[in-house]
Structure formats: C-alpha cells, structure tokens
Design a protein around this motif. Sequence first.
Motif, PDB file in Angstrom:
ATOM      1  N   TYR A 153       2.194  26.516 -27.028  1.00  0.00           N
ATOM      2  CA  TYR A 153       2.624  26.753 -25.652  1.00  0.00           C
ATOM      3  C   TYR A 153       1.591  27.629 -24.965  1.00  0.00           C
ATOM      4  CZ  TYR A 153       7.262  24.995 -26.876  1.00  0.00           C
ATOM      5  OH  TYR A 153       8.310  24.203 -27.263  1.00  0.00           O
ATOM      6  N   VAL A 154       1.173  27.242 -23.770  1.00  0.00           N
ATOM      7  CA  VAL A 154       0.252  28.032 -22.968  1.00  0.00           C
ATOM      8  C   VAL A 154       0.948  28.351 -21.654  1.00  0.00           C
ATOM      9  CG1 VAL A 154      -1.960  28.072 -21.771  1.00  0.00           C
ATOM     10  CG2 VAL A 154      -1.797  27.045 -24.050  1.00  0.00           C
ATOM     11  N   ASN A 155       1.093  29.633 -21.372  1.00  0.00           N
ATOM     12  CA  ASN A 155       1.799  30.108 -20.182  1.00  0.00           C
ATOM     13  C   ASN A 155       3.196  29.497 -20.082  1.00  0.00           C
ATOM     14  OD1 ASN A 155      -0.372  31.726 -19.495  1.00  0.00           O
ATOM     15  ND2 ASN A 155      -1.304  30.147 -18.233  1.00  0.00           N
ATOM     16  N   GLY A 156       3.856  29.381 -21.235  1.00  0.00           N
ATOM     17  CA  GLY A 156       5.241  28.916 -21.280  1.00  0.00           C
ATOM     18  C   GLY A 156       5.443  27.419 -21.321  1.00  0.00           C
ATOM     19  N   ALA A 157       4.372  26.649 -21.173  1.00  0.00           N
ATOM     20  CA  ALA A 157       4.500  25.184 -21.162  1.00  0.00           C
ATOM     21  C   ALA A 157       3.925  24.599 -22.453  1.00  0.00           C
ATOM     22  CB  ALA A 157       3.756  24.603 -19.965  1.00  0.00           C
ATOM     23  N   PRO A 158       4.618  23.620 -23.035  1.00  0.00           N
ATOM     24  CA  PRO A 158       4.062  22.994 -24.235  1.00  0.00           C
ATOM     25  C   PRO A 158       2.778  22.238 -23.896  1.00  0.00           C
ATOM     26  CG  PRO A 158       6.007  21.812 -23.484  1.00  0.00           C
ATOM     27  CD  PRO A 158       5.878  23.026 -22.624  1.00  0.00           C
ATOM     28  N   VAL A 159       1.738  22.462 -24.698  1.00  0.00           N
ATOM     29  CA  VAL A 159       0.440  21.838 -24.444  1.00  0.00           C
ATOM     30  C   VAL A 159       0.178  20.715 -25.431  1.00  0.00           C
ATOM     31  CG1 VAL A 159      -2.063  22.248 -24.424  1.00  0.00           C
ATOM     32  CG2 VAL A 159      -0.507  23.917 -23.424  1.00  0.00           C
ATOM     33  N   VAL A 160       0.472  20.959 -26.699  1.00  0.00           N
ATOM     34  CA  VAL A 160       0.191  19.958 -27.721  1.00  0.00           C
ATOM     35  C   VAL A 160       1.055  20.216 -28.943  1.00  0.00           C
ATOM     36  CG1 VAL A 160      -1.716  21.248 -28.772  1.00  0.00           C
ATOM     37  CG2 VAL A 160      -1.686  18.767 -28.946  1.00  0.00           C
ATOM     38  N   SER A 161       1.453  19.135 -29.596  1.00  0.00           N
ATOM     39  CA  SER A 161       2.124  19.215 -30.893  1.00  0.00           C
ATOM     40  C   SER A 161       1.171  18.653 -31.929  1.00  0.00           C
ATOM     41  CB  SER A 161       3.425  18.432 -30.896  1.00  0.00           C
ATOM     42  OG  SER A 161       4.378  19.091 -30.099  1.00  0.00           O
ATOM     43  N   THR A 162       1.151  19.267 -33.108  1.00  0.00           N
ATOM     44  CA  THR A 162       0.213  18.877 -34.149  1.00  0.00           C
ATOM     45  C   THR A 162       0.781  19.198 -35.521  1.00  0.00           C
ATOM     46  OG1 THR A 162      -2.058  19.177 -34.976  1.00  0.00           O
ATOM     47  CG2 THR A 162      -0.986  21.109 -33.998  1.00  0.00           C
ATOM     48  N   THR A 163       0.242  18.565 -36.533  1.00  0.00           N
ATOM     49  CA  THR A 163       0.598  18.907 -37.911  1.00  0.00           C
ATOM     50  C   THR A 163      -0.431  19.868 -38.500  1.00  0.00           C
ATOM     51  OG1 THR A 163      -0.578  16.961 -38.730  1.00  0.00           O
ATOM     52  CG2 THR A 163       1.800  16.733 -38.326  1.00  0.00           C
TER      53      THR A 163
END
Length: 105
Positions: A37-47
């Motif tokens: 999360y960057v500044n409260g917003a999800p940016v990327v999901s990863t393993t």
Amino acid sequence: MMRQLYIAIALATSVLAERTVTFVWDVTPDADSYTLYVNGAPVVSTTETQITVQIPDAKTNANVTASNIAGESEPSATLSVPPAPTIPKGFRISKIVRTTTATPK
C-alpha cells in the motif's frame, strides 16, 4: 478450523533514480501473497518479498499486508519515504544509496 494469519514485517526501502523505490519485507509464515500500500491505496499484490515501484515525488507512506485463505493481516508498520531532493540546474544525481527500516512496535 481456519488458521488466522498474523504479520510481523520489517519494511525497508532503497530509493533508486527518479523515485523508483524497492520495498523489501520479511517472509510471513503461512502467507500466500503480500499487498503493498502506498499512501493508503493498494499498489500491487505479489508472492515475492521484494517489489520495485514508482512513487510520487512528495513524501510517501507505505506499508504491506500478508494474505492467505483466512484473509488479510493488519498492515505493517508505516514506512515514510521523504520527498525527492531538488537538484540545482547544472547538476545531476548519478547514484542514491539509502536504506530505511521500520520495525513494528
């Protein structure tokens, strides 16, 4: 019975050129994926436990969560990345090396 996921993440960053930042965190047992999360917003999901992303020029706050079938963990400690420095005319940055670590309290 579902096993609940708990997270204890030490989030670190390396600031690269032009506000490209690499975030690194510890493996969380039983995690299937992580969300940055960057500044409260999800940016990327990863393993993976490392991700390189572009961030805004302003001060940036980041944290990460871990997820599995039981749901998403609470966010890690927040890591603050300072604003990009202002470079005077006629100068350029050839390399920035800086590492910051935030650990849970």
